[in-house]
Design a protein around this motif. Structure first.
Motif, PDB file in Angstrom:
ATOM      1  N   ARG A 280      26.861 -40.967   8.916  1.00 44.29           N
ATOM      2  CA  ARG A 280      26.207 -42.164   9.901  1.00 44.29           C
ATOM      3  C   ARG A 280      25.687 -41.602  11.048  1.00 44.29           C
ATOM      4  NH1 ARG A 280      28.574 -45.748  13.956  1.00 44.29           N
ATOM      5  NH2 ARG A 280      27.896 -47.988  13.824  1.00 44.29           N
TER       6      ARG A 280
ATOM      7  N   ASN B 165      31.556 -52.423  10.423  1.00 42.32           N
ATOM      8  CA  ASN B 165      30.339 -51.814   9.770  1.00 42.32           C
ATOM      9  C   ASN B 165      30.569 -50.497   8.894  1.00 42.32           C
ATOM     10  OD1 ASN B 165      28.041 -49.657  10.512  1.00 42.32           O
ATOM     11  ND2 ASN B 165      26.988 -51.631  10.309  1.00 42.32           N
ATOM     12  N   CYS B 166      31.247 -49.505   9.399  1.00 37.11           N
ATOM     13  CA  CYS B 166      31.841 -48.174   8.780  1.00 37.11           C
ATOM     14  C   CYS B 166      32.783 -48.618   7.504  1.00 37.11           C
ATOM     15  CB  CYS B 166      32.261 -47.265   9.558  1.00 37.11           C
ATOM     16  SG  CYS B 166      30.937 -46.720  10.670  1.00 37.11           S
TER      17      CYS B 166
ATOM     18  N   ILE C  36      31.675 -42.362  22.795  1.00 41.27           N
ATOM     19  CA  ILE C  36      31.132 -43.578  22.731  1.00 41.27           C
ATOM     20  C   ILE C  36      30.743 -44.100  24.025  1.00 41.27           C
ATOM     21  CG2 ILE C  36      31.959 -46.127  22.434  1.00 41.27           C
ATOM     22  CD1 ILE C  36      31.719 -45.064  19.850  1.00 41.27           C
TER      23      ILE C  36
ATOM     24  N   CYS D  34      37.615 -44.706   9.749  1.00 37.28           N
ATOM     25  CA  CYS D  34      37.505 -46.205   9.354  1.00 37.28           C
ATOM     26  C   CYS D  34      38.120 -46.270   7.887  1.00 37.28           C
ATOM     27  CB  CYS D  34      36.334 -46.647   9.536  1.00 37.28           C
ATOM     28  SG  CYS D  34      35.740 -46.948  11.402  1.00 37.28           S
TER      29      CYS D  34
ATOM     30  N   LEU E  52      33.412 -41.953  12.891  1.00 40.24           N
ATOM     31  CA  LEU E  52      32.795 -43.227  12.220  1.00 40.24           C
ATOM     32  C   LEU E  52      31.612 -42.592  11.113  1.00 40.24           C
ATOM     33  CD1 LEU E  52      31.604 -44.776  15.779  1.00 40.24           C
ATOM     34  CD2 LEU E  52      33.293 -45.840  13.981  1.00 40.24           C
TER      35      LEU E  52
ATOM     36  N   LEU F  28      32.453 -52.767  19.766  1.00 40.24           N
ATOM     37  CA  LEU F  28      33.283 -51.703  18.633  1.00 40.24           C
ATOM     38  C   LEU F  28      33.467 -52.176  17.238  1.00 40.24           C
ATOM     39  CD1 LEU F  28      35.698 -49.746  21.449  1.00 40.24           C
ATOM     40  CD2 LEU F  28      33.785 -49.064  20.178  1.00 40.24           C
TER      41      LEU F  28
ATOM     42  N   ARG G 183      30.096 -53.698  15.289  1.00 33.90           N
ATOM     43  CA  ARG G 183      28.794 -52.765  14.979  1.00 33.90           C
ATOM     44  C   ARG G 183      29.360 -51.569  14.776  1.00 33.90           C
ATOM     45  NH1 ARG G 183      24.361 -50.980  19.251  1.00 33.90           N
ATOM     46  NH2 ARG G 183      22.946 -49.567  18.084  1.00 33.90           N
ATOM     47  N   HIS G 184      30.458 -50.963  14.899  1.00 36.79           N
ATOM     48  CA  HIS G 184      30.940 -49.920  14.535  1.00 36.79           C
ATOM     49  C   HIS G 184      32.105 -49.643  13.610  1.00 36.79           C
ATOM     50  CE1 HIS G 184      28.547 -48.009  17.685  1.00 36.79           C
ATOM     51  NE2 HIS G 184      28.866 -48.779  18.558  1.00 36.79           N
TER      52      HIS G 184
ATOM     53  N   GLU H  95      29.349 -49.898  24.620  1.00 40.08           N
ATOM     54  CA  GLU H  95      29.757 -50.233  23.015  1.00 40.08           C
ATOM     55  C   GLU H  95      31.099 -51.196  22.953  1.00 40.08           C
ATOM     56  OE1 GLU H  95      27.453 -49.581  20.521  1.00 40.08           O
ATOM     57  OE2 GLU H  95      26.080 -49.403  22.241  1.00 40.08           O
TER      58      GLU H  95
ATOM     59  N   THR I 175      26.351 -53.745   6.177  1.00 39.37           N
ATOM     60  CA  THR I 175      25.926 -52.427   6.119  1.00 39.37           C
ATOM     61  C   THR I 175      25.123 -52.078   5.099  1.00 39.37           C
ATOM     62  OG1 THR I 175      28.225 -52.327   6.987  1.00 39.37           O
ATOM     63  CG2 THR I 175      26.885 -50.255   6.468  1.00 39.37           C
TER      64      THR I 175
END
Length: 212
Positions: free
Chosen positions: A139, A55-56, A40, A82, A78, A48, A51-52, A44, A202
């Motif tokens: 992703r 989002n996942c 990462i 998650c 990711l 975290l 966005r990550h 970011e 998403t």
């Protein structure tokens, strides 16, 4: 510790429920050893959660109960980790070719005690026939016309691909139409996950597959 904003905290509570502490520990791994080992980027860290991870994790709402899921090009987990945290009923196989990433994933899975995760060091095409799944996720791996031949064959003829995408989703579908049909894709659509919990939901391309 990576703090959540008030909005992120509400979303995380809804998505992870009583497993929120596990999600927080995962984010700490991302923010520390994940950066140290180049999984990462340092920039970011403030994003975290939004966005990550969130989002996942919302992609879980598109997956049936008890499904076996293969996550291609897992990298920092990711969306694979998650989903495994948000949905303990799912069984995740994380497919990742790079050794340093695999080692990191193994350490995180062990620390979090995730018994619904298996990690396979392999290129996606080499894992065909060795991994059992009804759903494949990906992703930030590649454009759909390149991604489809790497992922859809893992389904063994039937199932669905869930590819997390951005604004180019419709354009990618158009470019990949012939490839998807050739691989047994009979229905392709753009879905939005997390509309009721995330400020920026998403975008997911779902390809349903069945060999005739």
């Amino acid at each position: 510790m990576v703090e959540l904003t008030a909005q992120e905290a509400v979303a995380a509570e809804r998505i992870f429920g009583d497993r929120l502490d596990l999600a927080k520990r995962y984010v700490e791994h991302l923010a520390t050893s994940g950066i140290e080992r180049g999984l990462i980027g340092p920039r970011e860290v403030p994003r975290l959660w939004s966005r990550h991870v969130l989002n996942c994790a919302v992609v879980a709402e598109l997956i049936a109960d008890g499904a076996k899921v293969a996550d291609v090009g897992s990298g920092a987990g990711l969306p694979g980790l998650c989903l495994a945290i948000a949905r303990p009923d799912l069984y995740l196989t994380l497919i990742e070719p790079l050794e340093r990433r695999v080692v990191w994933l193994e350490e995180v899975v062990m620390d979090l005690g995730l018994n619904n995760v298996e990690i396979v060091r392999s290129r996606a095409e080499a894992a065909i026939g060795k991994v059992e799944c009804s759903v494949v996720t990906a992703r930030a791996v590649s454009a759909l016309d390149t991604l489809a031949p790497l992922t859809i064959p893992l389904l063994g003829g039937e199932g669905e691909l869930l590819a997390i995408k951005g604004r180019s989703a419709e354009e990618e579908i158009t470019k990949a139409a012939k490839t998807l049909k050739k691989l047994g894709g009979y229905q392709t659509e753009v879905l939005v996950a997390g509309q009721d919990v995330l400020e920026e939901p998403t975008t997911v391309v779902r390809v349903k597959v069945k060999r005739r």
